[in-house]
Design a protein around this motif. Structure first.
Motif, PDB file in Angstrom:
ATOM      1  N   HIS A   1      70.455  23.562   7.309  1.00  0.00           N
ATOM      2  CA  HIS A   1      69.842  24.410   8.323  1.00  0.00           C
ATOM      3  C   HIS A   1      69.744  23.675   9.659  1.00  0.00           C
ATOM      4  N   VAL A   2      69.290  22.439   9.597  1.00  0.00           N
ATOM      5  CA  VAL A   2      69.101  21.631  10.805  1.00  0.00           C
ATOM      6  C   VAL A   2      69.668  20.239  10.552  1.00  0.00           C
ATOM      7  N   CYS A   3      69.805  19.466  11.621  1.00  0.00           N
ATOM      8  CA  CYS A   3      70.261  18.094  11.440  1.00  0.00           C
ATOM      9  C   CYS A   3      69.523  17.163  12.392  1.00  0.00           C
ATOM     10  N   SER A   4      69.430  15.910  11.956  1.00  0.00           N
ATOM     11  CA  SER A   4      68.965  14.825  12.815  1.00  0.00           C
ATOM     12  C   SER A   4      70.029  13.738  12.775  1.00  0.00           C
ATOM     13  N   ILE A   5      70.203  13.030  13.888  1.00  0.00           N
ATOM     14  CA  ILE A   5      71.242  12.009  13.981  1.00  0.00           C
ATOM     15  C   ILE A   5      70.611  10.688  14.387  1.00  0.00           C
ATOM     16  N   ILE A   6      70.921   9.645  13.622  1.00  0.00           N
ATOM     17  CA  ILE A   6      70.467   8.294  13.924  1.00  0.00           C
ATOM     18  C   ILE A   6      71.660   7.490  14.432  1.00  0.00           C
ATOM     19  N   ARG A   7      71.434   6.740  15.473  1.00  0.00           N
ATOM     20  CA  ARG A   7      72.483   5.886  16.022  1.00  0.00           C
ATOM     21  C   ARG A   7      71.878   4.532  16.368  1.00  0.00           C
ATOM     22  N   ASP A   8      72.433   3.495  15.786  1.00  0.00           N
ATOM     23  CA  ASP A   8      71.973   2.128  16.047  1.00  0.00           C
ATOM     24  C   ASP A   8      70.470   1.988  15.857  1.00  0.00           C
ATOM     25  N   GLY A   9      69.949   2.610  14.779  1.00  0.00           N
ATOM     26  CA  GLY A   9      68.540   2.445  14.428  1.00  0.00           C
ATOM     27  C   GLY A   9      67.571   3.293  15.220  1.00  0.00           C
ATOM     28  N   ARG A  10      68.088   4.235  16.003  1.00  0.00           N
ATOM     29  CA  ARG A  10      67.215   5.108  16.794  1.00  0.00           C
ATOM     30  C   ARG A  10      67.603   6.574  16.582  1.00  0.00           C
ATOM     31  N   THR A  11      66.624   7.471  16.705  1.00  0.00           N
ATOM     32  CA  THR A  11      66.903   8.894  16.602  1.00  0.00           C
ATOM     33  C   THR A  11      67.456   9.401  17.933  1.00  0.00           C
ATOM     34  N   VAL A  12      68.651   9.987  17.893  1.00  0.00           N
ATOM     35  CA  VAL A  12      69.242  10.530  19.120  1.00  0.00           C
ATOM     36  C   VAL A  12      69.247  12.062  19.107  1.00  0.00           C
ATOM     37  N   VAL A  13      69.156  12.658  17.917  1.00  0.00           N
ATOM     38  CA  VAL A  13      68.999  14.109  17.782  1.00  0.00           C
ATOM     39  C   VAL A  13      67.973  14.340  16.686  1.00  0.00           C
ATOM     40  N   ARG A  14      66.978  15.183  16.962  1.00  0.00           N
ATOM     41  CA  ARG A  14      65.921  15.414  15.965  1.00  0.00           C
ATOM     42  C   ARG A  14      65.758  16.899  15.690  1.00  0.00           C
ATOM     43  N   SER A  15      66.002  17.282  14.447  1.00  0.00           N
ATOM     44  CA  SER A  15      65.720  18.628  13.935  1.00  0.00           C
ATOM     45  C   SER A  15      66.311  19.741  14.801  1.00  0.00           C
ATOM     46  N   VAL A  16      67.598  19.620  15.088  1.00  0.00           N
ATOM     47  CA  VAL A  16      68.311  20.639  15.855  1.00  0.00           C
ATOM     48  C   VAL A  16      69.106  21.511  14.888  1.00  0.00           C
ATOM     49  N   PRO A  17      69.056  22.843  15.010  1.00  0.00           N
ATOM     50  CA  PRO A  17      69.864  23.710  14.133  1.00  0.00           C
ATOM     51  C   PRO A  17      71.342  23.332  14.204  1.00  0.00           C
ATOM     52  N   THR A  18      71.985  23.267  13.054  1.00  0.00           N
ATOM     53  CA  THR A  18      73.391  22.852  13.025  1.00  0.00           C
ATOM     54  C   THR A  18      74.274  23.828  13.792  1.00  0.00           C
ATOM     55  N   THR A  19      73.841  25.072  13.914  1.00  0.00           N
ATOM     56  CA  THR A  19      74.635  26.064  14.646  1.00  0.00           C
ATOM     57  C   THR A  19      74.669  25.782  16.147  1.00  0.00           C
ATOM     58  N   GLU A  20      73.755  24.945  16.614  1.00  0.00           N
ATOM     59  CA  GLU A  20      73.687  24.651  18.053  1.00  0.00           C
ATOM     60  C   GLU A  20      74.503  23.421  18.445  1.00  0.00           C
ATOM     61  N   LEU A  21      75.137  22.753  17.472  1.00  0.00           N
ATOM     62  CA  LEU A  21      75.916  21.555  17.755  1.00  0.00           C
ATOM     63  C   LEU A  21      77.346  21.735  17.263  1.00  0.00           C
ATOM     64  N   THR A  22      78.307  21.450  18.119  1.00  0.00           N
ATOM     65  CA  THR A  22      79.697  21.458  17.688  1.00  0.00           C
ATOM     66  C   THR A  22      80.009  20.167  16.938  1.00  0.00           C
ATOM     67  N   ASP A  23      81.131  20.161  16.220  1.00  0.00           N
ATOM     68  CA  ASP A  23      81.546  18.936  15.534  1.00  0.00           C
ATOM     69  C   ASP A  23      81.729  17.804  16.532  1.00  0.00           C
ATOM     70  N   LEU A  24      82.321  18.098  17.679  1.00  0.00           N
ATOM     71  CA  LEU A  24      82.541  17.069  18.690  1.00  0.00           C
ATOM     72  C   LEU A  24      81.223  16.515  19.198  1.00  0.00           C
ATOM     73  N   ALA A  25      80.233  17.401  19.407  1.00  0.00           N
ATOM     74  CA  ALA A  25      78.927  16.933  19.881  1.00  0.00           C
ATOM     75  C   ALA A  25      78.278  16.013  18.854  1.00  0.00           C
ATOM     76  N   ILE A  26      78.420  16.349  17.578  1.00  0.00           N
ATOM     77  CA  ILE A  26      77.829  15.519  16.530  1.00  0.00           C
ATOM     78  C   ILE A  26      78.442  14.124  16.528  1.00  0.00           C
ATOM     79  N   VAL A  27      79.781  14.041  16.560  1.00  0.00           N
ATOM     80  CA  VAL A  27      80.407  12.709  16.522  1.00  0.00           C
ATOM     81  C   VAL A  27      80.148  11.941  17.809  1.00  0.00           C
ATOM     82  N   GLU A  28      79.978  12.649  18.936  1.00  0.00           N
ATOM     83  CA  GLU A  28      79.619  11.957  20.175  1.00  0.00           C
ATOM     84  C   GLU A  28      78.225  11.351  20.066  1.00  0.00           C
TER      85      GLU A  28
END
Length: 499
Positions: free
Chosen positions: A215-242
């Motif tokens: 339903h939602v996703c959070s993204i951790i990068r280098d030990g820090r949260t860069v995306v928190r609890s955002v609906p997966t429908t609001e992020l493209t695959d490219l945005a996620i890998v960026e």
């Protein structure tokens, strides 16, 4: 702002270091009730450390960890953790116990209940049949140590589902499941979140699955949260890998012509893989993909590496015996193997990185002890693979899962090999590491090594392989698809599995 009282668990400004290495540097993360939450990030980003802290197998250095009950009241950490079950990327089953006993263990963990075999079998069957009813009927009394990695994955997931937990943490749960089993698991998770309010944290590097289930996703990068609890429908695959810091590794197709040498220009004897009524011949440098449910690929792989108990397959090449008598004989004659089960059958956990990297050389050369030149040789290999290690003499558990997988591949770099068998070599690794592994495989093929590669990700086979050998759901070979005819639909037809 989300209502914190609806969160079953939340962490704030979480920090964790191991010695001088800072792993978590202020992570914020929360999971709401009835939610399937994708936790994303590259290998080494800190996902597994966060999971260990939530489950209590690691202590936080700083920050806040809060568990809540159904009314929103704050629980103690001990109370909260009793509501949590986890399936780690590397399985944590007890091999000397049966399937039923492993699944039933959480129900008897208080120690005050007398173990009842009939009750345990009933509980285990109910949980396991949600994923695979046929396997549930056949496997309850088998010892876990006799199961394949694929079967063990189903048992561990069933144990988590049957534990009565309100929060389940799934770390790469589908890495060894077929497409059909994955879809059944997703169906179970959807139903339990919808009807029972179960919360799920889902860790995966497979973008297609994230889209299917989370339903939602959070993204951790280098030990820090860069995306928190955002609906997966609001992020493209490219945005996620960026956000993961891996934009250069986006999974756009790499041209098959990127291979550094055409197969036709390579010298050496071909090899033929055959069973009754069927055979396929591999020229030097060919990458043969293997697709299908585990029964067929696992039997073929066992024959190719000298571990088969039956006589179904033969491997014919000039100077080879037709059937290897042992994995040692196979390795010494030039048939290498990279297992997908790096935790139990791959990485040598009690030995340093240098011994892990040079293990294949020791077998093929018949040497037991390190020579002075080996340290230089190993250093060259780990640098070429971009392995970040403090020392060659550190233990491999200081490395991320993706980096450990590179060590298994490094064993066969610059080792004269006529055949290299790969069993799920990208299992549990991030997008960037996958692309590096793809290039390593192409480079090995360019030297004349024939590659046999089993993957449960059809997109991988389409991208890298010259041809694909398919197996049906009963484990029988169902045909070879040449490069120009490869498609996910064709693979689905021949394997009887969803693309």
């Amino acid at each position: 702002m989300t209502d914190a009282s609806k969160d079953i668990v939340s962490v704030r400004s979480l920090t964790k270091s191991y010695g001088a290495t800072s792993v978590l540097k202020g992570v914020d993360f929360s999971v709401a009730r009835g939610e399937i939450h994708a936790l994303l990030g590259g290998n080494g980003a800190g996902k597994s450390t966060l999971i260990r802290i939530i489950t209590g197998t690691a202590a936080k250095d700083g920050g806040e960890l809060v568990f809540r009950d159904t009314a929103g009241n704050i629980l103690t950490e001990a109370e909260g953790r009793r509501k949590v079950a986890v399936v780690h990327q590397e399985l944590a089953l007890l091999p000397h116990l049966t399937v039923a006993e492993n699944i039933a263990l959480p129900h008897f963990r208080k120690g005050s209940r007398i173990y009842d075999g009939r009750t345990a079998a009933s509980q285990a069957y109910s949980a396991l049949s949600m994923i695979d009813r046929d396997f549930a009927r056949a496997a309850l009394n088998r010892f876990v140590g006799d199961l394949s990695l694929h079967e063990g994955q189903m048992v561990e997931i069933a144990r988590a589902l049957s534990s009565g937990a309100e929060l389940i943490l799934l770390d790469e749960p589908t890495a060894n499941l077929t497409a059909a089993e994955t879809e059944r698991l997703f169906g179970v998770l959807r139903r339990l979140t919808r009807e029972n309010g179960l919360s799920v944290v889902f860790v995966s590097h497979r973008m297609k699955e994230i889209r299917q289930i989370a339903h939602v996703c959070s993204i951790i990068r280098d030990g820090r949260t860069v995306v928190r609890s955002v609906p997966t429908t609001e992020l493209t695959d490219l945005a996620i890998v960026e956000h993961m810091g891996q934009a250069q590794a986006q999974t756009t197709a790499v041209a098959h012509s990127a291979r550094s040498a055409p197969v036709a220009s390579l010298s050496g004897d071909p090899l033929t893989i055959a069973e009754e009524g069927f055979s396929v011949t591999l020229q030097p440098g060919t990458i043969l993909g293997v697709a299908g449910a585990p029964a067929g690929p696992e039997t073929l792989i066992a024959a190719l590496i000298g571990a088969a108990h039956d006589k179904r397959w033969t491997v014919t090449r000039a100077g080879w015996p037709g059937r290897f008598r042992s994995p040692r004989e196979a390795a010494r004659l030039g048939a290498g193997f990279v297992t997908g089960d790096r935790s139990h059958r791959g990485i040598l956990h009690s030995l340093p990185i240098i011994d892990n990297v040079l293990a294949s050389r020791r077998v093929t050369r018949g040497s037991l002890f390190a020579a002075k030149r080996e340290e230089v040789e190993c250093l060259d290999l780990v640098q070429a693979l971009k392995v970040k290690a403090g020392s060659l003499w550190h233990l491999p558990n200081t490395l991320s899962g993706g980096t450990q997988q590179k060590l298994l591949l490094a064993r066969w770099l610059n080792v004269p090999s006529r055949l290299l068998v790969l069993e799920e070599p990208t299992r549990g690794v991030d997008i960037g590491t996958k692309r590096e592994i793809y290039q390593l495989i192409r480079d090995m093929a360019a030297t004349g090594t024939a590659i046999v590669w089993w993957s449960t990700e059809n997109a991988e086979l389409l991208e890298v392989c010259d041809r694909v050998l398919a197996f049906d759901t009963d484990g029988r070979s169902s045909g070879v698809i040449e490069r120009d005819a490869l498609s996910e639909d064709k693979l689905a037809t021949l394997t009887g599995m969803a693309a």
